[in-house]
Design a protein around this motif. Structure first.
Motif, PDB file in Angstrom:
ATOM      1  N   ASN A  54       0.724  -1.020   0.061  1.00 16.79           N
ATOM      2  CA  ASN A  54      -0.131   0.138  -0.077  1.00 16.79           C
ATOM      3  C   ASN A  54       0.847   1.273   0.056  1.00 16.79           C
ATOM      4  OD1 ASN A  54       0.577  -0.672   2.839  1.00 16.79           O
ATOM      5  ND2 ASN A  54      -0.386   1.458   3.218  1.00 16.79           N
ATOM      6  N   ARG A  55       0.234   2.365  -0.248  1.00 17.71           N
ATOM      7  CA  ARG A  55       0.906   3.673  -0.080  1.00 17.71           C
ATOM      8  C   ARG A  55       0.267   4.393   0.928  1.00 17.71           C
ATOM      9  NH1 ARG A  55       1.247   6.691  -5.785  1.00 17.71           N
ATOM     10  NH2 ARG A  55      -0.755   7.794  -4.928  1.00 17.71           N
ATOM     11  N   ILE A  56       1.125   5.233   1.630  1.00 18.16           N
ATOM     12  CA  ILE A  56       0.500   5.529   2.804  1.00 18.16           C
ATOM     13  C   ILE A  56      -0.715   6.753   2.553  1.00 18.16           C
ATOM     14  CG2 ILE A  56       2.240   4.964   4.329  1.00 18.16           C
ATOM     15  CD1 ILE A  56       3.495   7.624   4.264  1.00 18.16           C
ATOM     16  N   ASP A  57      -0.508   7.507   1.318  1.00 19.93           N
ATOM     17  CA  ASP A  57      -1.418   8.455   1.163  1.00 19.93           C
ATOM     18  C   ASP A  57      -2.795   7.960   0.540  1.00 19.93           C
ATOM     19  OD1 ASP A  57       0.185   7.891  -1.203  1.00 19.93           O
ATOM     20  OD2 ASP A  57      -0.881   9.457  -2.179  1.00 19.93           O
ATOM     21  N   GLY A  79       5.851   8.569  -3.548  1.00 15.77           N
ATOM     22  CA  GLY A  79       5.252   8.234  -2.228  1.00 15.77           C
ATOM     23  C   GLY A  79       5.881   7.411  -1.526  1.00 15.77           C
ATOM     24  N   THR A  80       5.451   7.121  -0.214  1.00 11.78           N
ATOM     25  CA  THR A  80       5.996   6.156   0.666  1.00 11.78           C
ATOM     26  C   THR A  80       5.221   4.793   0.575  1.00 11.78           C
ATOM     27  OG1 THR A  80       6.608   7.738   2.146  1.00 11.78           O
ATOM     28  CG2 THR A  80       6.562   5.563   3.323  1.00 11.78           C
ATOM     29  N   TYR A  81       5.904   3.782   0.220  1.00 11.75           N
ATOM     30  CA  TYR A  81       5.156   2.232   0.244  1.00 11.75           C
ATOM     31  C   TYR A  81       5.579   1.185   1.176  1.00 11.75           C
ATOM     32  CZ  TYR A  81       4.366   3.844  -4.628  1.00 11.75           C
ATOM     33  OH  TYR A  81       3.782   4.561  -5.819  1.00 11.75           O
ATOM     34  N   GLN A  82       4.468   0.497   1.634  1.00  6.33           N
ATOM     35  CA  GLN A  82       4.689  -0.432   2.647  1.00  6.33           C
ATOM     36  C   GLN A  82       4.212  -1.674   2.221  1.00  6.33           C
ATOM     37  OE1 GLN A  82       2.328   1.689   5.668  1.00  6.33           O
ATOM     38  NE2 GLN A  82       3.988   2.491   6.538  1.00  6.33           N
ATOM     39  N   CYS A  83       5.076  -2.859   2.712  1.00  2.00           N
ATOM     40  CA  CYS A  83       4.809  -4.233   2.619  1.00  2.00           C
ATOM     41  C   CYS A  83       4.460  -4.920   3.789  1.00  2.00           C
ATOM     42  CB  CYS A  83       5.852  -4.669   1.867  1.00  2.00           C
ATOM     43  SG  CYS A  83       5.686  -6.784   1.719  1.00  2.00           S
ATOM     44  N   ARG A  84       3.297  -5.439   3.797  1.00  2.13           N
ATOM     45  CA  ARG A  84       2.701  -5.914   5.040  1.00  2.13           C
ATOM     46  C   ARG A  84       2.225  -7.401   4.784  1.00  2.13           C
ATOM     47  NH1 ARG A  84       1.560  -2.563   9.417  1.00  2.13           N
ATOM     48  NH2 ARG A  84       1.591  -0.139   8.913  1.00  2.13           N
ATOM     49  N   VAL A  85       2.586  -8.310   5.598  1.00  5.33           N
ATOM     50  CA  VAL A  85       1.978  -9.930   5.490  1.00  5.33           C
ATOM     51  C   VAL A  85       0.925  -9.913   6.950  1.00  5.33           C
ATOM     52  CG1 VAL A  85       2.823 -12.315   6.106  1.00  5.33           C
ATOM     53  CG2 VAL A  85       4.440 -10.651   5.059  1.00  5.33           C
ATOM     54  N   LEU A  86      -0.144 -10.335   6.124  1.00  5.39           N
ATOM     55  CA  LEU A  86      -1.492 -10.308   6.736  1.00  5.39           C
ATOM     56  C   LEU A  86      -1.664 -11.637   7.240  1.00  5.39           C
ATOM     57  CD1 LEU A  86      -3.539  -8.772   3.978  1.00  5.39           C
ATOM     58  CD2 LEU A  86      -2.186  -7.687   5.757  1.00  5.39           C
ATOM     59  N   LYS A  87      -1.573 -11.587   8.848  1.00  3.14           N
ATOM     60  CA  LYS A  87      -1.654 -12.902   9.855  1.00  3.14           C
ATOM     61  C   LYS A  87      -2.985 -12.859  10.071  1.00  3.14           C
ATOM     62  CE  LYS A  87       3.069 -13.530  11.026  1.00  3.14           C
ATOM     63  NZ  LYS A  87       3.898 -13.549  12.156  1.00  3.14           N
ATOM     64  N   GLY A  88      -4.073 -11.855   9.981  1.00  7.66           N
ATOM     65  CA  GLY A  88      -5.492 -12.053  10.307  1.00  7.66           C
ATOM     66  C   GLY A  88      -6.008 -10.900   9.789  1.00  7.66           C
ATOM     67  N   LEU A  89      -7.316 -10.907  10.053  1.00  4.02           N
ATOM     68  CA  LEU A  89      -8.279  -9.623   9.443  1.00  4.02           C
ATOM     69  C   LEU A  89      -7.965  -8.289  10.131  1.00  4.02           C
ATOM     70  CD1 LEU A  89     -11.468 -11.725   8.939  1.00  4.02           C
ATOM     71  CD2 LEU A  89      -9.617 -11.417   7.401  1.00  4.02           C
ATOM     72  N   SER A  90      -7.573  -8.250  11.307  1.00  3.96           N
ATOM     73  CA  SER A  90      -7.357  -7.052  12.093  1.00  3.96           C
ATOM     74  C   SER A  90      -6.165  -6.628  11.779  1.00  3.96           C
ATOM     75  CB  SER A  90      -7.518  -7.369  13.650  1.00  3.96           C
ATOM     76  OG  SER A  90      -6.264  -8.076  14.203  1.00  3.96           O
ATOM     77  N   ALA A  91      -6.103  -4.980  11.972  1.00  6.45           N
ATOM     78  CA  ALA A  91      -4.974  -4.358  11.674  1.00  6.45           C
ATOM     79  C   ALA A  91      -3.714  -4.480  12.224  1.00  6.45           C
ATOM     80  CB  ALA A  91      -5.168  -2.708  11.579  1.00  6.45           C
ATOM     81  N   ASP A  92      -3.913  -4.969  13.705  1.00  2.88           N
ATOM     82  CA  ASP A  92      -2.800  -5.167  14.535  1.00  2.88           C
ATOM     83  C   ASP A  92      -2.094  -6.464  14.377  1.00  2.88           C
ATOM     84  OD1 ASP A  92      -4.793  -6.588  15.368  1.00  2.88           O
ATOM     85  OD2 ASP A  92      -4.815  -6.000  17.688  1.00  2.88           O
ATOM     86  N   GLN A  93      -2.592  -7.132  13.510  1.00  4.64           N
ATOM     87  CA  GLN A  93      -2.027  -8.539  13.210  1.00  4.64           C
ATOM     88  C   GLN A  93      -1.508  -8.271  11.786  1.00  4.64           C
ATOM     89  OE1 GLN A  93      -5.107 -11.113  13.658  1.00  4.64           O
ATOM     90  NE2 GLN A  93      -4.829 -11.766  15.892  1.00  4.64           N
ATOM     91  N   THR A  94      -0.924  -7.091  11.302  1.00  8.63           N
ATOM     92  CA  THR A  94      -0.427  -7.076  10.065  1.00  8.63           C
ATOM     93  C   THR A  94       1.093  -6.498  10.148  1.00  8.63           C
ATOM     94  OG1 THR A  94      -1.465  -4.955   9.753  1.00  8.63           O
ATOM     95  CG2 THR A  94      -2.827  -7.050   8.780  1.00  8.63           C
ATOM     96  N   PRO A  95       2.014  -7.083  10.423  1.00  7.38           N
ATOM     97  CA  PRO A  95       3.268  -6.610  10.661  1.00  7.38           C
ATOM     98  C   PRO A  95       4.102  -5.998   9.381  1.00  7.38           C
ATOM     99  CG  PRO A  95       3.471  -9.036  10.724  1.00  7.38           C
ATOM    100  CD  PRO A  95       1.946  -8.736  10.404  1.00  7.38           C
ATOM    101  N   LEU A  96       4.380  -4.743   9.559  1.00  3.31           N
ATOM    102  CA  LEU A  96       5.367  -4.188   8.686  1.00  3.31           C
ATOM    103  C   LEU A  96       6.535  -4.533   8.212  1.00  3.31           C
ATOM    104  CD1 LEU A  96       5.440  -1.635   6.957  1.00  3.31           C
ATOM    105  CD2 LEU A  96       6.131  -0.305   8.666  1.00  3.31           C
ATOM    106  N   ILE A  97       6.698  -5.106   6.999  1.00  2.20           N
ATOM    107  CA  ILE A  97       8.007  -5.837   6.619  1.00  2.20           C
ATOM    108  C   ILE A  97       9.013  -4.859   5.991  1.00  2.20           C
ATOM    109  CG2 ILE A  97       8.799  -7.704   5.432  1.00  2.20           C
ATOM    110  CD1 ILE A  97       7.350  -8.594   7.526  1.00  2.20           C
ATOM    111  N   SER A  98       8.602  -4.124   4.946  1.00  2.00           N
ATOM    112  CA  SER A  98       9.332  -3.275   4.417  1.00  2.00           C
ATOM    113  C   SER A  98       8.577  -1.751   3.977  1.00  2.00           C
ATOM    114  CB  SER A  98       9.580  -3.877   2.959  1.00  2.00           C
ATOM    115  OG  SER A  98      10.469  -3.064   2.283  1.00  2.00           O
ATOM    116  N   THR A  99       9.488  -0.721   4.025  1.00  3.78           N
ATOM    117  CA  THR A  99       9.017   0.657   3.917  1.00  3.78           C
ATOM    118  C   THR A  99       9.952   1.268   2.894  1.00  3.78           C
ATOM    119  OG1 THR A  99       8.063   0.839   6.225  1.00  3.78           O
ATOM    120  CG2 THR A  99       8.697   2.979   4.763  1.00  3.78           C
ATOM    121  N   ILE A 100       9.475   1.763   1.561  1.00  2.00           N
ATOM    122  CA  ILE A 100      10.252   2.253   0.613  1.00  2.00           C
ATOM    123  C   ILE A 100       9.675   3.730   0.221  1.00  2.00           C
ATOM    124  CG2 ILE A 100      10.774   2.081  -1.937  1.00  2.00           C
ATOM    125  CD1 ILE A 100      10.711  -0.915  -1.345  1.00  2.00           C
ATOM    126  N   LEU A 101      10.470   4.769   0.274  1.00  2.87           N
ATOM    127  CA  LEU A 101      10.241   5.956  -0.210  1.00  2.87           C
ATOM    128  C   LEU A 101      10.746   6.070  -1.864  1.00  2.87           C
ATOM    129  CD1 LEU A 101       9.276   9.035   0.183  1.00  2.87           C
ATOM    130  CD2 LEU A 101      11.720   9.446   0.969  1.00  2.87           C
TER     131      LEU A 101
END
Length: 233
Positions: A60-63, A116-138
């Motif tokens: 995703n892109r944060i904006d 923009g700033t792009y983020q890669c997340r691995v989804l381990k569940g449906l809630s946002a607190d279970q999606t750890p941030l793996i990579s951030t790229i500007l």
């Protein structure tokens, strides 16, 4: 006793300092800055160890809105329903087999709007607190030095075309101002020549008439003298 009471506090402070210093490696996140020019293909890196057999992850892109994704992968295939329209047919897996946990994607034909700033997340569940941030790229997309404007090659052409139209309009306006002035100057020159020739012609006429009068007067004087001489004889 005082040293014993201070010991837990010192250990706690030391633990906090260690976590701050090594916080990024422990969390497993990585940050990267990428610079690109319009029209290039950019690889957004994201690597995960001990990945599941059927990984679920997203870019995703944060904006963007929460439900607007750059890339979403689930059940061994990408989901395009929630993909932002600007990324349609432009984002693909860098490694279709995702070997060694490679969740990187390739963003093709980038434009200035992709900055923009792009983020890669691995989804381990449906809630946002279970999606750890793996990579951030500007990602910074800008035209090469010496070129202005923005939006890629087409945007540059449009801007150049706009500048050409503006220059043409300026030349047209200048022509509308200069042309009447030149016509007026030409008319004044013609009038001046006409008046000069007319005055010169009138002077010649008056001079010719004076010469004629002088000639006639001389002839009369000659005749009168001749008559006088005859009478004297």
């Amino acid at each position: 006793m005082k040293n014993a009471s201070k010991s837990p506090t010192m250990w706690f402070r030391g633990l906090v300092l260690i976590l701050v210093l090594v916080g990024s490696p422990v969390s497993g996140t990585s940050s990267l800055k990428i610079s690109a020019e319009p029209g290039e293909n950019v690889t957004l890196r994201c690597e995960v160890t001990n990945i599941d057999q059927k990984p679920v992850f997203k870019w995703n892109r944060i904006d963007l809105q929460e439900k607007e994704n750059v890339f979403f992968y689930r059940n061994n295939r990408p989901y395009l329903d929630d993909q932002h329209k600007s990324f349609k047919n432009r984002v693909f897996l860098n490694n279709s087999q995702m070997n060694d946990g490679d969740l990187s994607v390739v963003l093709k034909n980038v434009t200035i709007n992709d900055t923009g700033t792009y983020q890669c997340r691995v989804l381990k569940g449906l809630s946002a607190d279970q999606t750890p941030l793996i990579s951030t790229i500007l990602l910074l997309v800008s035209p090469p030095p010496g070129e202005e404007g923005g939006g890629g090659n087409e945007g540059g052409k449009d801007e150049q075309g706009g500048g050409g139209d503006k220059d043409q309009a300026n030349w047209s306006l200048l022509g509308l101002i200069v042309l009447p002035v030149l016509v007026l100057v030409l008319v004044l020159v013609l009038i001046g020549l006409w008046m000069y020739r007319k005055k010169k012609g009138s002077n010649q006429s008056s001079r010719g008439s004076n010469d004629q009068k002088n000639c006639d007067g001389g002839l009369l004087n000659s005749e009168s003298k001749a008559g006088r001489n005859t009478a004297n004889i």
